[in-house]
Every structure is written in structure tokens, then in C-alpha cells.
Write an enzyme that holds these catalytic residues in place. Sequence first.
Site, PDB file in Angstrom:
ATOM      1  N   LYS A  85       0.854  -1.188   0.000  1.00 44.82           N
ATOM      2  CA  LYS A  85       0.000   0.000   0.000  1.00 44.82           C
ATOM      3  C   LYS A  85       0.892   1.242   0.000  1.00 44.82           C
ATOM      4  CE  LYS A  85      -4.274   1.122   2.405  1.00 44.82           C
ATOM      5  NZ  LYS A  85      -4.925   0.973   3.712  1.00 44.82           N
TER       6      LYS A  85
HETATM    7  C1  E4P Z   1      -8.075   2.202   3.420  1.00 46.28           C
HETATM    8  O1  E4P Z   1      -7.461   1.232   3.090  1.00 46.28           O
HETATM    9  C2  E4P Z   1      -7.926   2.889   4.686  1.00 46.28           C
HETATM   10  O2  E4P Z   1      -7.432   2.032   5.687  1.00 46.28           O
HETATM   11  C3  E4P Z   1      -9.188   3.490   5.177  1.00 46.28           C
HETATM   12  O3  E4P Z   1     -10.360   3.039   4.648  1.00 46.28           O
HETATM   13  C4  E4P Z   1      -9.111   4.643   6.098  1.00 46.28           C
HETATM   14  O4  E4P Z   1     -10.337   5.247   6.317  1.00 46.28           O
HETATM   15  P1  E4P Z   1     -10.691   6.177   7.561  1.00 46.28           P
HETATM   16  O5  E4P Z   1      -9.449   6.295   8.392  1.00 46.28           O
HETATM   17  O6  E4P Z   1     -11.145   7.445   6.979  1.00 46.28           O
HETATM   18  O7  E4P Z   1     -11.782   5.435   8.263  1.00 46.28           O
END
Ligand code: E4P
Length: 222
Positions: A85
Site C-alpha cells: 500500500k
Molecule cells: C483504506 O485502506 C484505509 O485504511 C481506510 O479506509 C481509512 O479510512 P478512515 O481512516 O477514513 O476510516
Amino acid sequence: MELYLDSANLNEIREVAALGIISGVTTNPSLIAKEDPTVDVKERIKEIHTLVGGHTSVEVVSTDTAGMLKEAEEILKWLPNATIKIPMIPTGLAAVKELTRQNIPTNVTLSFSATQALAANNAGATYVSVFVGRLDDIGYDGMSVVRDVRAIWDMQGLPSLILAASIRHPIHILEAAKAGADISTCPYKPLMQSLKNPLTDAGLKAFLADYEKWKKEVEKVG
Ligand code: E4P
């Protein structure tokens, strides 16, 4: 649309994995930071992967291309089928390009616009994570980005998989499916809420009560 769990919490992952509805897990540094600091992060992620089996996104924390590539190499040593990622920044795109050249799957995270998603696709990203909830939080229509990306992808035949991320509630899951996201990665709470309906609970209660009543009648007769 496939569902992933957006979590680094083993109890949540164990519970949801047993339901057979998720095909992957996404983690990020903030999710990991919520967990017990005495836990070895590598061991935790390996355990998550063993529990769920499919996609596991592991995020780098470097912000320069060389650092990201070095981290990716390290991650792949202990989790050979990890998806790396990478943040949606110019140095991240260069890392995605190199990882793609090496046939390593990537998930470009923190994408907030269709133009960012397009750049990620062109660099070779396997997945592009569009953050819906965080856009909603600042007064934008986050899901409209997923809709735009889907429309562009279909018109131009682009290959990156569209991952709706930053999901806050069950309506986001519904809207992501309607918008044509390939995957939605959901935290535990909205995912579990999306399985619930009061009519299901009331209906089951009535079925079981009727059955018990009927059983008693049968016992009386027989
Ligand atoms: C995606 O892979 C991220 O982990 C994620 O969905 C973060 O979202 P949030 O921190 O806004 O909930």
C-alpha cells in the site's frame, strides 16, 4: 463487489472471517497504532493473513521512492503475497511504477479525486483506494469520486481495481456497490450493521415461536 475488512484488530478479523463474507483485509499505520504496542506488527499482519487468506494490504511509512521500495522488499520477505500500500504522492507513483515492473501488486491509498486515481492507474496500480468518508467529512460528495472513476474506467477500459475506502456506515457500502466499486473495505462496525435488519430478527423470533407452539400441539396429539 467484494468486501474487505479495514482493521488490524484480531478479534474483529477472526469474527468476520468466520462469516465467509470478506476476501481481504486492509491495514494502515493508524489502524496498527490502535493495537497493543507490545505486539509484533509483522506477526500480527501474518496472523491476519492466515485468518482471512486473500488480499492483505500492508502500508509503507516511507515518503521517498527508495525508502518505499526498500520497505516493500522487506514486507515481501515475511509476507510474500502482500499487496504493498503506497500513498498517492508523486514519489509513491514512482514506487508503484517500479513495483509494477517487478509484478508486485500495489494499492494506492489516500486518493481523493478521479485525476489522482487516473495517475495511479497509469503508474500501474493494481488497486486504487478512493477515500469516501473523509471527503464527506469536509463537505464533499465522496461517492461521486467513485462514480466518476467507474465511468472513466468503463469508457477507457482502465485496469486498476476500484476500492471504495474510508467507509463510515452501511449506506456507503450500498452506494459503493451501486457506483460500481470492485471492492469496498469496511471497518467492523458498518460491516456488521449492514448485515442487520430488525425484520430479520422479528421474523426469526416469530418463526421459532410458531414452531415451538406447533411442536407442543404435535406432542399433545401424539
Ligand atoms: C483504506 O485502506 C484505509 O485504511 C481506510 O479506509 C481509512 O479510512 P478512515 O481512516 O477514513 O476510516
